[in-house]
Structures are given as structure tokens and as C-alpha cells.
Design a protein around this motif. Sequence first.
Motif, short mmCIF file in Angstrom:
data_model
loop_
_atom_site.label_atom_id
_atom_site.label_comp_id
_atom_site.label_asym_id
_atom_site.label_seq_id
_atom_site.Cartn_x
_atom_site.Cartn_y
_atom_site.Cartn_z
N UNK A 1 0.83 -1.20 0.00
CA UNK A 1 0.00 0.00 0.00
C UNK A 1 0.87 1.25 0.00
N UNK A 2 0.46 2.22 -0.79
CA UNK A 2 1.16 3.50 -0.82
C UNK A 2 0.83 4.30 0.44
N UNK A 3 1.53 5.39 0.62
CA UNK A 3 1.37 6.22 1.81
C UNK A 3 -0.08 6.70 1.94
N UNK A 4 -0.62 6.58 3.14
CA UNK A 4 -1.96 7.08 3.49
C UNK A 4 -3.10 6.34 2.81
N UNK A 5 -2.85 5.20 2.23
CA UNK A 5 -3.94 4.43 1.61
C UNK A 5 -4.58 3.54 2.68
N UNK A 6 -5.92 3.58 2.78
CA UNK A 6 -6.59 2.79 3.82
C UNK A 6 -6.35 1.29 3.68
N UNK A 7 -6.42 0.60 4.81
CA UNK A 7 -6.13 -0.83 4.84
C UNK A 7 -7.17 -1.67 4.11
N UNK A 8 -8.32 -1.07 3.76
CA UNK A 8 -9.33 -1.85 3.02
C UNK A 8 -8.89 -2.13 1.59
N UNK A 9 -7.84 -1.43 1.12
CA UNK A 9 -7.30 -1.69 -0.21
C UNK A 9 -6.13 -2.68 -0.08
N UNK A 10 -6.18 -3.75 -0.87
CA UNK A 10 -5.08 -4.70 -0.86
C UNK A 10 -4.85 -5.23 -2.28
N UNK A 11 -3.61 -5.61 -2.53
CA UNK A 11 -3.26 -6.15 -3.84
C UNK A 11 -2.56 -7.48 -3.70
N UNK A 12 -2.70 -8.31 -4.73
CA UNK A 12 -2.04 -9.61 -4.73
C UNK A 12 -1.70 -10.00 -6.15
N UNK A 13 -0.85 -11.02 -6.26
CA UNK A 13 -0.51 -11.57 -7.57
C UNK A 13 0.96 -11.44 -7.90
N UNK A 14 1.34 -12.12 -8.95
CA UNK A 14 2.70 -12.04 -9.50
C UNK A 14 2.68 -12.68 -10.88
#
Lengths: 107, 119
Positions: free
Chosen positions: A54-67
Amino acid sequence: EIVLTQSPATLSLSPGERATLSCRASQSVSIYLAWYQQKPGQAPRLLIYDASNRATDIPARFSGSGSGTDFTLTISTLEPEDSAVYYCQQRNAWPRAFGQGTKLEIK
Amino acid sequence: EVHLVESGGGLVRPGGSLRLSCAASGFTFSTYSMNWVRQAPGKGPEWISYISGSGSGSTSTILYTDSVKGRFTISRDNAKNSLFLQMNSLRDEDTAVYYCARAASLDFWGQGTLVTVSS
């Protein structure tokens, strides 16, 4: 040249629901995939970098996954202010590429 | 606080030129690479150019997307915390909002400046 394909094109959900946005790369980008949020009349804002950070100040409800070639942005509990267009972008190779976007509508 | 402010956009005829500027503040400009990204009306963003932190010297890295190679030139003045984009031989399809964005991760963006190419 790497092509990023996002799905779905449009997503309509209610507050409190979970949103799952997908981005598929035409070839591996390792973990070098970012997600941006763009609201009307504003510049894109970085949400997630290197697939899951997560970038600075981005709420924890946002998440990313994968590769590799398959990536997901999850918004765990939607808020009305999450209505926006979301773009993925790769920085593994030149030229940098963006996906075509997913428009998220909050009912 | 990181702040990027673009300027220099406007209406220009096909074949004309414009020079965009991006004023940076709130961080040590010379230590960051910078990019120009554009967004045509109703479309997604398109990366167009990159310049490494060392600027225009022999050790710098400058890159362009194919559609602007030979027409656009990116440069920077680290002493003035400024990034530039010289745009020549402009075409209708160059019409877009042009953003400067910091670093390879495009972590901060300016508010953009509108370039309209039309006769």
C-alpha cells in the motif's frame, strides 16, 4: 510491448460489499504491478505498488495480490468515496503500460 | 509535502510546438527520476517519457514511447527543481492532459495541464 487487460470493465456494488478487480499481463511483469485510483477531474493516485504494497496514506481496506501475469486489487468493505476508475500499470519493462481501467460504481 | 505543478498547456495548431513545465517541491528533486504521462479525453493514462535523476548529462537515461520519439524532448533543471517537455510537430492525437509524475513508481502526480491540438 506488454499489454494489460483489466476486468470487468464496469463493476456496480453497494457500500459494505467487497470488490475484486483483475489485471492480466500479456507476459510476466514479476511483481512490478501498480494500481491507481482516478476520480473525475483528478490525477490518478497511487494505491498499491509492487503488487501488494500500500502507498502512503492508503486505507487498509485496499489490498493487492498476484505475481507474474495475474493480479488482483481487492477493496474489502466499500465506501461511497471508492467510486472511481481503477487502473493497473506495469513497471517491469519499457514502455510502461496501463490497463484500460475498471469503473467502480457504488450504488 | 510533495507538490508537482504543470504549466504551459494550451491550444495549438497541428504542426505547432509547446513547451510544458513541471515545478517540483517538497522533496530532493535531483535524486528522483521523473516521467511525463498523458491522458486523452475519455481514455486511460499513457506513459510517454522518462528521465533519470541525473538529468541530461552523459550518464542520464532518457526514454520515450514510440509515438513521440523524434518529436518530443524531455529535460530537467535540477537547480530549479523543474522538469520540461518540448513538444514539436504536434498532431491531433497529441490532445490530452499532460501530467508529470515522480519516480519509476509514479508515486506522485501533478494536477495536469491540458494540451489541445486543433485547427
